[in-house]
Scaffold this motif. Structure first.
Motif, PDB file in Angstrom:
ATOM      1  N   MET A  16      -3.422  29.542   4.917  1.00  0.00           N
ATOM      2  CA  MET A  16      -4.072  29.115   3.762  1.00  0.00           C
ATOM      3  C   MET A  16      -4.998  30.196   3.226  1.00  0.00           C
ATOM      4  O   MET A  16      -6.087  30.749   3.722  1.00  0.00           O
ATOM      5  CB  MET A  16      -5.210  27.833   4.181  1.00  0.00           C
ATOM      6  CG  MET A  16      -4.359  26.875   4.635  1.00  0.00           C
ATOM      7  SD  MET A  16      -5.904  25.717   5.021  1.00  0.00           S
ATOM      8  CE  MET A  16      -6.990  26.231   6.169  1.00  0.00           C
ATOM      9  N   ASP A  17      -4.210  30.952   2.192  1.00  0.00           N
ATOM     10  CA  ASP A  17      -4.872  32.597   1.943  1.00  0.00           C
ATOM     11  C   ASP A  17      -5.095  32.515   0.418  1.00  0.00           C
ATOM     12  O   ASP A  17      -4.419  31.848  -0.249  1.00  0.00           O
ATOM     13  CB  ASP A  17      -3.716  33.474   2.288  1.00  0.00           C
ATOM     14  CG  ASP A  17      -4.259  34.947   2.311  1.00  0.00           C
ATOM     15  OD1 ASP A  17      -5.653  35.180   2.311  1.00  0.00           O
ATOM     16  OD2 ASP A  17      -3.542  36.001   2.340  1.00  0.00           O
ATOM     17  N   GLY A  18      -6.228  33.224   0.119  1.00  0.00           N
ATOM     18  CA  GLY A  18      -6.412  33.544  -1.398  1.00  0.00           C
ATOM     19  C   GLY A  18      -7.965  32.934  -1.647  1.00  0.00           C
ATOM     20  O   GLY A  18      -7.844  32.896  -2.876  1.00  0.00           O
ATOM     21  N   ASN A  19      -8.575  32.506  -0.989  1.00  0.00           N
ATOM     22  CA  ASN A  19      -9.777  31.605  -1.289  1.00  0.00           C
ATOM     23  C   ASN A  19     -10.745  33.008  -1.951  1.00  0.00           C
ATOM     24  O   ASN A  19     -11.305  32.584  -3.109  1.00  0.00           O
ATOM     25  CB  ASN A  19     -10.706  31.509  -0.400  1.00  0.00           C
ATOM     26  CG  ASN A  19      -9.933  30.278   0.406  1.00  0.00           C
ATOM     27  OD1 ASN A  19      -8.957  29.497   0.064  1.00  0.00           O
ATOM     28  ND2 ASN A  19     -10.620  29.719   1.498  1.00  0.00           N
ATOM     29  N   GLY A  20     -10.616  34.332  -1.542  1.00  0.00           N
ATOM     30  CA  GLY A  20     -11.549  35.218  -1.938  1.00  0.00           C
ATOM     31  C   GLY A  20     -11.275  35.698  -3.242  1.00  0.00           C
ATOM     32  O   GLY A  20     -11.750  35.834  -4.215  1.00  0.00           O
ATOM     33  N   ARG A  21      -9.893  35.813  -3.448  1.00  0.00           N
ATOM     34  CA  ARG A  21      -9.308  36.238  -4.702  1.00  0.00           C
ATOM     35  C   ARG A  21      -9.800  35.017  -5.771  1.00  0.00           C
ATOM     36  O   ARG A  21      -9.767  35.456  -6.971  1.00  0.00           O
ATOM     37  CB  ARG A  21      -7.853  36.482  -4.774  1.00  0.00           C
ATOM     38  CG  ARG A  21      -7.637  37.790  -4.222  1.00  0.00           C
ATOM     39  CD  ARG A  21      -6.342  38.198  -3.734  1.00  0.00           C
ATOM     40  NE  ARG A  21      -6.262  37.525  -2.416  1.00  0.00           N
ATOM     41  CZ  ARG A  21      -4.935  37.389  -1.707  1.00  0.00           C
ATOM     42  NH1 ARG A  21      -3.906  37.991  -2.407  1.00  0.00           N
ATOM     43  NH2 ARG A  21      -4.913  36.865  -0.559  1.00  0.00           N
ATOM     44  N   TRP A  22      -9.647  33.948  -5.501  1.00  0.00           N
ATOM     45  CA  TRP A  22      -9.715  32.735  -6.245  1.00  0.00           C
ATOM     46  C   TRP A  22     -11.339  32.845  -6.830  1.00  0.00           C
ATOM     47  O   TRP A  22     -11.286  32.783  -8.199  1.00  0.00           O
ATOM     48  CB  TRP A  22      -9.335  31.477  -5.741  1.00  0.00           C
ATOM     49  CG  TRP A  22      -9.668  30.285  -6.597  1.00  0.00           C
ATOM     50  CD1 TRP A  22      -8.710  29.705  -7.285  1.00  0.00           C
ATOM     51  CD2 TRP A  22     -10.856  29.589  -6.766  1.00  0.00           C
ATOM     52  NE1 TRP A  22      -9.241  28.421  -7.932  1.00  0.00           N
ATOM     53  CE2 TRP A  22     -10.582  28.573  -7.605  1.00  0.00           C
ATOM     54  CE3 TRP A  22     -12.269  29.689  -6.401  1.00  0.00           C
ATOM     55  CZ2 TRP A  22     -11.690  27.649  -8.112  1.00  0.00           C
ATOM     56  CZ3 TRP A  22     -13.235  28.840  -6.796  1.00  0.00           C
ATOM     57  CH2 TRP A  22     -12.970  27.810  -7.686  1.00  0.00           C
ATOM     58  N   GLU A  67     -14.239  39.794  11.958  1.00  0.00           N
ATOM     59  CA  GLU A  67     -14.597  41.058  11.623  1.00  0.00           C
ATOM     60  C   GLU A  67     -15.218  41.198  10.032  1.00  0.00           C
ATOM     61  O   GLU A  67     -15.318  42.211   9.664  1.00  0.00           O
ATOM     62  CB  GLU A  67     -13.551  42.300  12.056  1.00  0.00           C
ATOM     63  CG  GLU A  67     -13.630  42.518  13.588  1.00  0.00           C
ATOM     64  CD  GLU A  67     -12.317  42.914  14.101  1.00  0.00           C
ATOM     65  OE1 GLU A  67     -12.011  44.122  13.343  1.00  0.00           O
ATOM     66  OE2 GLU A  67     -11.655  42.416  14.898  1.00  0.00           O
ATOM     67  N   ARG A  68     -15.011  40.193   9.590  1.00  0.00           N
ATOM     68  CA  ARG A  68     -15.668  40.010   8.135  1.00  0.00           C
ATOM     69  C   ARG A  68     -17.140  40.120   8.032  1.00  0.00           C
ATOM     70  O   ARG A  68     -17.657  40.179   9.078  1.00  0.00           O
ATOM     71  CB  ARG A  68     -15.173  38.822   7.561  1.00  0.00           C
ATOM     72  CG  ARG A  68     -13.786  38.711   7.311  1.00  0.00           C
ATOM     73  CD  ARG A  68     -13.311  37.487   6.438  1.00  0.00           C
ATOM     74  NE  ARG A  68     -11.785  37.557   6.326  1.00  0.00           N
ATOM     75  CZ  ARG A  68     -11.192  36.816   5.242  1.00  0.00           C
ATOM     76  NH1 ARG A  68     -11.909  36.081   4.511  1.00  0.00           N
ATOM     77  NH2 ARG A  68      -9.715  37.072   5.211  1.00  0.00           N
ATOM     78  N   PRO A  69     -17.580  40.682   6.843  1.00  0.00           N
ATOM     79  CA  PRO A  69     -19.125  40.792   6.692  1.00  0.00           C
ATOM     80  C   PRO A  69     -19.622  39.441   7.468  1.00  0.00           C
ATOM     81  O   PRO A  69     -19.377  38.135   7.107  1.00  0.00           O
ATOM     82  CB  PRO A  69     -19.437  40.840   5.437  1.00  0.00           C
ATOM     83  CG  PRO A  69     -18.003  41.190   4.835  1.00  0.00           C
ATOM     84  CD  PRO A  69     -16.952  40.738   5.621  1.00  0.00           C
TER      85      PRO A  69
HETATM   86 MG    MG Z   1      -6.814  36.599   2.667  1.00  0.00          MG
END
Ligand code: MG
Ligand code: IPE
Ligand code: IPE
Length: 248
Positions: A16-22, A67-69
């Motif tokens: 499930m990728d793309g939350n940040g870009r959304w 390792e994300r903020p």
């Molecule tokens: Mg991603």
């Protein structure tokens, strides 16, 4: 959608990728994308129940994601904690069995506690087996499996005597699950990002540009249609080709 059961994946796995870009596209903080992503999770679960897909594995948080903020990680953990509590009865009512795959011990105690409650409550449900991949890394899973296998080894037996693919698989987090038939990745990235490395040896892969928060029932059906039209050979030849080669 009416798809023959032999044309549907038995085990669907989703990156499930793309939350940040959304969120970024809308001028919102990344965490809003995660919040919205939870709605897509619900839609996906309901669709699988409706389409009678018995196994669903969702990649929700990778080992590398630690390792994300700090603020984002903290938000995600809080989201997970409230999600587990809020959706507990929903899962149970719908006959969903919830499990977690990944390095469970790395999750904060409070999150583990909430998840454990859901796991315990739903353990006898049979309509849909839902694996949440949390703090999950494929290589790490393989290493943990090796560790367990070594611990379980009966003395006197050589590695060769015990080591079969089947036996090894029984030490993975996914021990009693069939391998995924179809892996979907959203957001236009064409990589597996350390997801189920052992289990996807012969999975069909489906990539879509859609960002996860916008992945809906229609998009899922498109992926299933694509899966249904594929010829899975597992390294062999198709029966019809086999016949023609004998007569030709
Ligand atoms: Mg991603
Ligand atoms: C997927 O969305 C969710 C998690 C990995 C937790 P991302 O957060 O990776 O969103 P993008 O890829 O940055 O858009
Ligand atoms: C993969 O997405 C992990 C999850 C969806 C949970 P990432 O966004 O973390 O992966 P990369 O960094 O694009 O490979």
């Amino acid at each position: 959608m009416n798809i023959a059961s032999n044309r549907k994946p038995k085990h669907l796995a989703v990156i499930m990728d793309g939350n940040g870009r959304w969120a970024k596209l809308r001028g919102l903080p990344r965490v809003e994308g995660h919040r919205q992503g939870m709605k897509a999770v619900k839609t996906c679960i309901l669709s699988c129940l409706d389409l009678k897909i018995p196994y669903l594995t969702l990649y929700a948080f990778s080992l590398e994601n630690w390792e994300r903020p700090f603020r984002e990680v903290r938000f995600l953990m809080k989201l997970l904690q409230t999600y587990a509590r809020r959706e507990r009865d929903f899962f149970h009512k719908k006959g969903v069995r919830v499990r977690v795959i990944g390095d469970f011990e790395k999750l904060p105690t409070i999150v583990r506690r909430e998840l454990q409650e859901v796991i315990n409550l739903t353990r006898d449900n049979t309509k849909l087996e839902l694996q949440l991949a949390l703090s999950y890394g494929g290589r790490n899973e393989i290493l943990r499996a090796v560790e367990r296998l070594v611990d379980a080894r009966e003395s006197g037996k050589s590695a060769k005597e015990v080591l079969t693919e089947e036996y090894f698989s029984s030490f993975l987090d996914t021990a009693d699950l069939p391998d995924p038939d179809l892996v979907i990745r959203t957001s236009g990235e064409h990589r597996v990002s350390n997801f189920l490395l052992w289990q996807i040896a012969y999975s069909e892969l489906y990539f879509t540009e859609r960002l996860w928060p916008e992945f809906d029932r229609i998009e899922l059906e498109k992926a299933i249609q694509s899966f249904g039209a594929r010829s899975r050979r597992f390294g062999k030849v198709e029966f019809s080709q086999d016949l023609s080669s004998q007569t030709g």
